[in-house]
Motif scaffolding. Structure first.
Motif, PDB file in Angstrom:
ATOM      1  N   ASP A 286       0.841  -1.192   0.000  1.00 31.38           N
ATOM      2  CA  ASP A 286       0.000   0.000   0.000  1.00 31.38           C
ATOM      3  C   ASP A 286       0.880   1.247   0.000  1.00 31.38           C
ATOM      4  O   ASP A 286       2.073   1.197   0.308  1.00 31.38           O
ATOM      5  CB  ASP A 286      -0.905   0.012   1.242  1.00 31.38           C
ATOM      6  N   GLY A 287       0.245   2.385  -0.301  1.00 29.70           N
ATOM      7  CA  GLY A 287       0.984   3.641  -0.304  1.00 29.70           C
ATOM      8  C   GLY A 287       1.961   3.697  -1.457  1.00 29.70           C
ATOM      9  O   GLY A 287       1.680   3.240  -2.563  1.00 29.70           O
ATOM     10  N   ARG A 295      15.006   4.743   2.153  1.00 27.90           N
ATOM     11  CA  ARG A 295      15.549   5.260   3.422  1.00 27.90           C
ATOM     12  C   ARG A 295      14.866   6.554   3.871  1.00 27.90           C
ATOM     13  O   ARG A 295      15.081   7.018   4.988  1.00 27.90           O
ATOM     14  CB  ARG A 295      17.058   5.477   3.309  1.00 27.90           C
ATOM     15  N   PHE A 296      14.045   7.127   2.983  1.00 28.67           N
ATOM     16  CA  PHE A 296      13.343   8.358   3.346  1.00 28.67           C
ATOM     17  C   PHE A 296      11.894   8.086   3.758  1.00 28.67           C
ATOM     18  O   PHE A 296      11.145   9.013   4.057  1.00 28.67           O
ATOM     19  CB  PHE A 296      13.329   9.328   2.156  1.00 28.67           C
ATOM     20  N   ALA A 297      11.477   6.819   3.736  1.00 32.74           N
ATOM     21  CA  ALA A 297      10.060   6.479   3.940  1.00 32.74           C
ATOM     22  C   ALA A 297       9.540   6.922   5.305  1.00 32.74           C
ATOM     23  O   ALA A 297      10.241   6.847   6.321  1.00 32.74           O
ATOM     24  CB  ALA A 297       9.852   4.984   3.768  1.00 32.74           C
ATOM     25  N   SER A 298       8.282   7.367   5.300  1.00 30.83           N
ATOM     26  CA  SER A 298       7.617   7.810   6.523  1.00 30.83           C
ATOM     27  C   SER A 298       6.273   7.095   6.647  1.00 30.83           C
ATOM     28  O   SER A 298       5.876   6.326   5.760  1.00 30.83           O
ATOM     29  CB  SER A 298       7.401   9.318   6.485  1.00 30.83           C
ATOM     30  N   THR A 299       5.568   7.387   7.709  1.00 33.44           N
ATOM     31  CA  THR A 299       4.232   6.816   7.897  1.00 33.44           C
ATOM     32  C   THR A 299       3.317   7.193   6.737  1.00 33.44           C
ATOM     33  O   THR A 299       2.503   6.379   6.277  1.00 33.44           O
ATOM     34  CB  THR A 299       3.624   7.308   9.226  1.00 33.44           C
ATOM     35  N   CYS A 301       4.139   7.665   3.652  1.00 33.85           N
ATOM     36  CA  CYS A 301       4.498   6.851   2.480  1.00 33.85           C
ATOM     37  C   CYS A 301       3.860   5.463   2.560  1.00 33.85           C
ATOM     38  O   CYS A 301       3.494   4.889   1.530  1.00 33.85           O
ATOM     39  CB  CYS A 301       6.009   6.703   2.378  1.00 33.85           C
ATOM     40  N   ARG A 302       3.738   4.927   3.743  1.00 35.46           N
ATOM     41  CA  ARG A 302       3.194   3.584   3.923  1.00 35.46           C
ATOM     42  C   ARG A 302       1.670   3.555   3.768  1.00 35.46           C
ATOM     43  O   ARG A 302       1.111   2.512   3.430  1.00 35.46           O
ATOM     44  CB  ARG A 302       3.592   3.040   5.293  1.00 35.46           C
ATOM     45  N   ALA A 303       1.036   4.699   3.988  1.00 38.81           N
ATOM     46  CA  ALA A 303      -0.423   4.728   3.991  1.00 38.81           C
ATOM     47  C   ALA A 303      -1.031   5.370   2.756  1.00 38.81           C
ATOM     48  O   ALA A 303      -2.147   5.042   2.355  1.00 38.81           O
ATOM     49  CB  ALA A 303      -0.915   5.477   5.229  1.00 38.81           C
ATOM     50  N   GLU A 304      -0.287   6.271   2.110  1.00 36.57           N
ATOM     51  CA  GLU A 304      -0.864   7.083   1.036  1.00 36.57           C
ATOM     52  C   GLU A 304      -0.014   6.986  -0.222  1.00 36.57           C
ATOM     53  O   GLU A 304       1.223   7.085  -0.146  1.00 36.57           O
ATOM     54  CB  GLU A 304      -0.953   8.539   1.508  1.00 36.57           C
ATOM     55  N   ARG A 305      -0.667   6.823  -1.352  1.00 37.94           N
ATOM     56  CA  ARG A 305       0.061   6.748  -2.620  1.00 37.94           C
ATOM     57  C   ARG A 305       0.340   8.151  -3.141  1.00 37.94           C
ATOM     58  O   ARG A 305      -0.587   8.938  -3.353  1.00 37.94           O
ATOM     59  CB  ARG A 305      -0.752   5.971  -3.646  1.00 37.94           C
ATOM     60  N   PRO A 306       1.595   8.520  -3.351  1.00 37.07           N
ATOM     61  CA  PRO A 306       1.892   9.861  -3.865  1.00 37.07           C
ATOM     62  C   PRO A 306       1.468  10.003  -5.325  1.00 37.07           C
ATOM     63  O   PRO A 306       1.580   9.069  -6.107  1.00 37.07           O
ATOM     64  CB  PRO A 306       3.414   9.966  -3.716  1.00 37.07           C
ATOM     65  N   ARG A 307       0.972  11.176  -5.668  1.00 40.39           N
ATOM     66  CA  ARG A 307       0.514  11.443  -7.024  1.00 40.39           C
ATOM     67  C   ARG A 307       1.651  12.040  -7.845  1.00 40.39           C
ATOM     68  O   ARG A 307       2.418  12.862  -7.347  1.00 40.39           O
ATOM     69  CB  ARG A 307      -0.669  12.416  -6.971  1.00 40.39           C
ATOM     70  N   PHE A 320       6.696  12.067  -1.552  1.00 37.08           N
ATOM     71  CA  PHE A 320       6.391  12.997  -0.478  1.00 37.08           C
ATOM     72  C   PHE A 320       7.651  13.650   0.095  1.00 37.08           C
ATOM     73  O   PHE A 320       7.563  14.622   0.846  1.00 37.08           O
ATOM     74  CB  PHE A 320       5.658  12.274   0.661  1.00 37.08           C
ATOM     75  N   HIS A 321       8.824  13.097  -0.229  1.00 30.38           N
ATOM     76  CA  HIS A 321      10.070  13.568   0.379  1.00 30.38           C
ATOM     77  C   HIS A 321      11.084  13.997  -0.677  1.00 30.38           C
ATOM     78  O   HIS A 321      12.284  13.777  -0.529  1.00 30.38           O
ATOM     79  CB  HIS A 321      10.652  12.475   1.283  1.00 30.38           C
ATOM     80  N   GLN A 322      10.581  14.605  -1.732  1.00 30.82           N
ATOM     81  CA  GLN A 322      11.465  14.955  -2.847  1.00 30.82           C
ATOM     82  C   GLN A 322      12.542  15.957  -2.447  1.00 30.82           C
ATOM     83  O   GLN A 322      13.668  15.907  -2.973  1.00 30.82           O
ATOM     84  CB  GLN A 322      10.657  15.485  -4.018  1.00 30.82           C
ATOM     85  N   ASP A 323      12.261  16.858  -1.515  1.00 30.11           N
ATOM     86  CA  ASP A 323      13.283  17.822  -1.097  1.00 30.11           C
ATOM     87  C   ASP A 323      14.435  17.122  -0.381  1.00 30.11           C
ATOM     88  O   ASP A 323      15.607  17.477  -0.565  1.00 30.11           O
ATOM     89  CB  ASP A 323      12.661  18.880  -0.181  1.00 30.11           C
ATOM     90  N   GLU A 324      14.114  16.096   0.431  1.00 31.22           N
ATOM     91  CA  GLU A 324      15.158  15.343   1.118  1.00 31.22           C
ATOM     92  C   GLU A 324      15.996  14.543   0.121  1.00 31.22           C
ATOM     93  O   GLU A 324      17.216  14.433   0.270  1.00 31.22           O
ATOM     94  CB  GLU A 324      14.539  14.401   2.147  1.00 31.22           C
ATOM     95  N   VAL A 325      15.327  13.974  -0.895  1.00 28.13           N
ATOM     96  CA  VAL A 325      16.051  13.222  -1.925  1.00 28.13           C
ATOM     97  C   VAL A 325      16.990  14.145  -2.687  1.00 28.13           C
ATOM     98  O   VAL A 325      18.163  13.813  -2.931  1.00 28.13           O
ATOM     99  CB  VAL A 325      15.056  12.546  -2.897  1.00 28.13           C
TER     100      VAL A 325
END
Length: 333
Positions: A286-287, A295-299, A301-307, A320-325
């Motif tokens: 899921d998500g 390594r950047f995954a968060s809660t 990311c596990r629950a919601e699919r990014p568009r 969801f974490h493109q700035d960190e990447v």
């Protein structure tokens, strides 16, 4: 997504699924894709990410128990609504495909000349003698010596590189405006790979074709493509101009792919690797499908699919974490 040029191919919500006793398995999951006239788009990702099925879905080459859903528009025409007879005119005549393994894609009991002639019969008004002359011309165009004599040879009489060239000649026989190339350099040695890629780039420029090039090799993309779309678990996770995506990746999967490529001047450095393996069709999480390996995954990311959405002009990402990447890429550089 393809810049200022008009889109010749527009794919919206393309899905390819297979009905099984255990339920429906989705191999290509509602992807959007654009290819401008005369553009070369690279489609990259690990084996099993859905790249080949995407090309087959575009041309309606998926058979039961597979099902294709979504919209594929070619120069404004909805391919999904075309009757099969008209679709056969599109295949080969307007959009052609180079399949991944020429030894299995070519018919072993027909000469290469006959296989080129079959396309010419379907997509031209040439007479028999004219078709033979055109077939020889096509073999010469793709760099096969003594082309007239080789028309009578069978696939097993050609080397691996020559078989791939013959496949390209067959694809070009209908004078298509879009070429779908499914890993055309697979199983070839490095020298022949380079020759085939140079040939495709040269033919694209000379004939004004658009090209969708499926590969898992980022070096191939850098050498021959203008834009790149990155696939993971049947989804497009990042797409943009090659220079922009390689310099500033915004998805962790793209960052991992780039990090796994040897860099000039770094011969003694260890290559980065992406931990884990891609999920099977029956076990896509899921998500965000990449979160178990990220390594950047968060809660979230596990629950919601990014568009998939535009992050900066002409560069879209589903993360969801493109700035960190992006920060990690700049730190590594």
């Amino acid at each position: 997504m393809s810049g200022s040029r008009a889109n010749a191919l527009e794919v919206r919500g393309l899905s390819v699924g297979f009905d099984t006793p255990a339920g429906r398995l989705t191999a290509v999951d509602a992807i959007d894709l654009d290819v401008a006239a005369g553009e070369t788009l690279g489609l990259v990702g690990e084996s099993g990410s859905g790249k080949s099925l995407t090309l087959r879905g575009i041309l309606r080459l998926i058979r039961a128990p597979g099902r294709v859903e979504g919209s594929v528009r070619w120069n404004g025409i909805d391919l999904a609504s075309l009757p099969e007879r008209r679709m056969r005119d599109v295949r080969g005549g307007e959009i052609a495909m180079i399949f991944q393994e020429p030894m299995t894609a070519l018919n072993p009991v027909l000469s290469v000349g006959i296989q080129i002639d079959e396309v010419l019969k379907s997509h031209s008004t040439l007479r028999r003698a004219e078709r033979r002359a055109r077939a020889a011309e096509l073999l010469a165009l793709v760099g096969i010596p003594d082309a007239e004599r080789r028309l009578g040879d069978y696939p097993h009489q050609f080397s691996g590189g020559q078989r791939q060239r013959a496949m390209i000649a067959i694809a070009l026989a209908g004078e298509p405006k879009l070429l779908l190339a499914d890993e055309p350099t697979t199983a070839l040695d490095v020298t022949i790979q380079d020759q085939i890629l140079r040939l495709l780039v040269d033919l694209k420029e000379r004939l004004g074709m658009g090209v969708v090039l499926v590969t898992h090799d980022l070096g191939v993309v850098a050498a021959s493509c203008e834009r790149v779309a990155v696939m993971y678990a049947g989804r497009i996770v990042e797409v943009g101009r090659v220079a922009d995506v390689f310099a500033a990746p915004r998805h962790a999967y793209t960052l991992g792919l780039i990090g796994s490529v040897p860099q000039a001047g770094a011969e003694r450095s260890a290559l980065a690797s992406i931990e884990g393996t891609p999920p099977g069709l029956a076990s896509i999480p899921d998500g965000c499908a990449f979160h178990p390996r990220c390594r950047f995954a968060s809660t979230q990311c596990r629950a919601e699919r990014p568009r998939l959405a535009e992050a900066v002009p002409s560069h879209s990402v589903a993360c969801f974490h493109q700035d960190e990447v992006l920060a990690a890429r700049r730190l590594a550089a």
